[in-house]
Design an enzyme around this catalytic site. Structure first.
Site, short mmCIF file in Angstrom:
data_model
loop_
_atom_site.label_atom_id
_atom_site.label_comp_id
_atom_site.label_asym_id
_atom_site.label_seq_id
_atom_site.Cartn_x
_atom_site.Cartn_y
_atom_site.Cartn_z
N ARG A 168 0.86 -1.18 0.00
CA ARG A 168 0.00 0.00 0.00
C ARG A 168 0.90 1.24 0.00
O ARG A 168 2.01 1.20 0.51
CB ARG A 168 -0.91 0.02 1.22
CG ARG A 168 -1.82 -1.20 1.35
CD ARG A 168 -2.59 -1.16 2.65
NE ARG A 168 -3.49 -2.31 2.78
CZ ARG A 168 -3.16 -3.46 3.38
NH1 ARG A 168 -1.93 -3.60 3.89
NH2 ARG A 168 -4.01 -4.46 3.45
N LYS A 194 -2.18 -2.73 7.86
CA LYS A 194 -3.40 -2.41 8.61
C LYS A 194 -3.39 -3.14 9.95
O LYS A 194 -2.95 -4.28 10.03
CB LYS A 194 -4.64 -2.79 7.81
CG LYS A 194 -4.88 -1.90 6.59
CD LYS A 194 -6.17 -2.28 5.89
CE LYS A 194 -6.45 -1.35 4.71
NZ LYS A 194 -7.72 -1.70 4.03
N HIS A 268 -2.93 2.34 -5.80
CA HIS A 268 -3.53 1.01 -5.69
C HIS A 268 -3.50 0.27 -7.02
O HIS A 268 -3.58 -0.96 -7.05
CB HIS A 268 -4.97 1.14 -5.19
CG HIS A 268 -5.18 0.48 -3.86
ND1 HIS A 268 -4.45 0.79 -2.74
CD2 HIS A 268 -6.04 -0.51 -3.48
CE1 HIS A 268 -4.85 0.05 -1.73
NE2 HIS A 268 -5.80 -0.76 -2.15
N ARG A 271 -0.61 -1.94 -6.91
CA ARG A 271 -0.88 -3.06 -5.99
C ARG A 271 -1.76 -4.09 -6.68
O ARG A 271 -1.51 -5.30 -6.60
CB ARG A 271 -1.54 -2.52 -4.73
CG ARG A 271 -1.91 -3.55 -3.67
CD ARG A 271 -2.31 -2.82 -2.40
NE ARG A 271 -3.03 -3.63 -1.45
CZ ARG A 271 -2.47 -4.44 -0.55
NH1 ARG A 271 -1.15 -4.55 -0.52
NH2 ARG A 271 -3.20 -5.13 0.30
N HIS A 294 -3.41 -9.45 3.27
CA HIS A 294 -4.85 -9.63 3.44
C HIS A 294 -5.12 -10.59 4.59
O HIS A 294 -4.47 -11.63 4.70
CB HIS A 294 -5.48 -10.20 2.17
CG HIS A 294 -5.61 -9.20 1.06
ND1 HIS A 294 -5.80 -9.57 -0.25
CD2 HIS A 294 -5.58 -7.85 1.07
CE1 HIS A 294 -5.88 -8.48 -1.00
NE2 HIS A 294 -5.75 -7.43 -0.22
N TYR A 303 -8.87 -11.20 -7.39
CA TYR A 303 -7.88 -11.03 -8.45
C TYR A 303 -7.82 -12.25 -9.38
O TYR A 303 -7.13 -12.21 -10.38
CB TYR A 303 -6.48 -10.80 -7.86
CG TYR A 303 -6.37 -9.54 -7.06
CD1 TYR A 303 -6.20 -8.31 -7.66
CD2 TYR A 303 -6.42 -9.58 -5.67
CE1 TYR A 303 -6.09 -7.15 -6.92
CE2 TYR A 303 -6.30 -8.43 -4.91
CZ TYR A 303 -6.14 -7.21 -5.55
OH TYR A 303 -6.04 -6.08 -4.81
#
Length: 324
Positions: A168, A194, A268, A271, A294, A303
């Site tokens: 990110r 995150k 993004h 990414r 994730h 994806y």
């Protein structure tokens, strides 16, 4: 003049409902300071709702049941209430206004409970992430390094690292020099994602070379104007590069590279391209999940969408009775 989503004028609302809506709008204006346009949207959405309730015989807030809320949500999707049918996203927006109003009425004592609490918004179609072809990524990276001085070296290193790691933008601009390992045999970056979760991801040879060139030949010049920050990526004042500035670096590189819809290219995008290209190259989805940071593999699986042509090619190559 009323907008396309205004409540139909053929049925009036009920005075008690209008009073309760007015109190809620006053609360939003005074206590929460919402903008005039936002208040107008709430007023329009709740007018449609209260007209619907009055049509079902609900003249008081306390008379509204969960079934009434569900029926309203169904009606706005089909336009059965006489107004414009709404998409899933617009229906979710109008339901948010309904939730807020009922919650307010319950807290104020106008109603004994919130009948909308158990009503969920309609499922929305999941948009696939935007990725750009590998050849466009290469053009982008080359365009970032065009020019003299320390800034092009920084920009090339920044974008190479974004694409190499799938990080990110906040993770990359948050890197400190000690977070990088540039040994050719084990080049890696320690990213803080995150939830303050750390992960270590490999850095490809192109990104490693670009970052090393930046650290040796450009960062000292940028750092000379600052106060000694440990940040990897610096602005021209010697301070840590911001997310907004990093975004501008990418946008300018996309424009110079002549990439179609360059204004839509975002941090993004790299990414998403990282994940898409890895999976297309045969990477296991759980490995890509770890690289992206994730929490759930389900997030990564968006994806893995493939085109019908690819499906046919794989089917023809793999199924024992696909071809005669």
């Amino acid at each position: 003049m009323a907008g396309p989503e205004a409540a139909p004028a053929v049925r009036p609302s009920a005075p008690a409902l209008d009073l309760a809506v007015g109190a809620y709008l006053d609360h939003l204006a005074v206590e929460r300071g919402l903008a005039a346009n936002t208040l107008a949207a709430y007023r329009r959405d709740l007018a449609r709702y209260t007209v619907f309730l009055a049509g079902r015989g609900c003249a008081e807030v306390h008379a509204v049941q969960e079934a009434d809320v569900r029926a309203f949500l169904a009606s706005v999707r089909t336009g059965e209430d006489g107004a414009t049918p709404l998409s899933a996203s617009s229906a979710a927006r109008i339901l948010a206004a309904v939730h807020g109003w009922h919650r307010f009425c319950a807290l104020e004592g106008t109603a004994p409970q919130d009948p909308s609490r158990g009503v969920k918004p309609p499922a929305q179609a999941r948009r696939l992430p935007k990725a750009i072809p590998a050849e466009d990524v290469e053009k982008l990276l080359l365009a970032a390094g065009v020019g003299d001085g320390p800034v092009p070296l920084r920009d090339r290193a920044l974008l190479e690292l974004l694409y190499s790691t799938g990080a990110r933008i906040s993770e990359v601009v948050g890197l400190d020099v000690d977070d990088l390992e540039l040994d050719p045999a084990a080049a890696a970056a320690r990213l803080l994602g995150k939830g303050s979760k750390e992960r270590v991801v490999p850095v490809g040879s192109y990104a490693r070379d670009a970052v090393e060139a930046y650290l040796v030949r450009a960062r000292p010049a940028l750092a000379s104007g600052g106060r000694g920050t440990p940040a990897v990526f610096l602005n021209t004042r010697g301070a840590r590069l911001s997310r907004q500035s990093a975004w501008a670096v990418l946008r300018q590189a996309a424009q110079r590279a002549g990439i179609a819809r360059a204004d839509d290219v975002s941090p993004h995008t790299l990414r998403h391209s990282f994940a898409t290209h890895l999976l297309a190259g045969g990477a296991d989805v759980r490995v890509v999940q770890e690289l992206l940071g994730h929490a759930s593999v389900t997030t990564t699986q968006i994806y893995t969408q493939v085109t019908p042509d690819t499906l046919r090619e794989v089917y023809a190559a793999a199924h024992p009775r696909a071809l005669g």
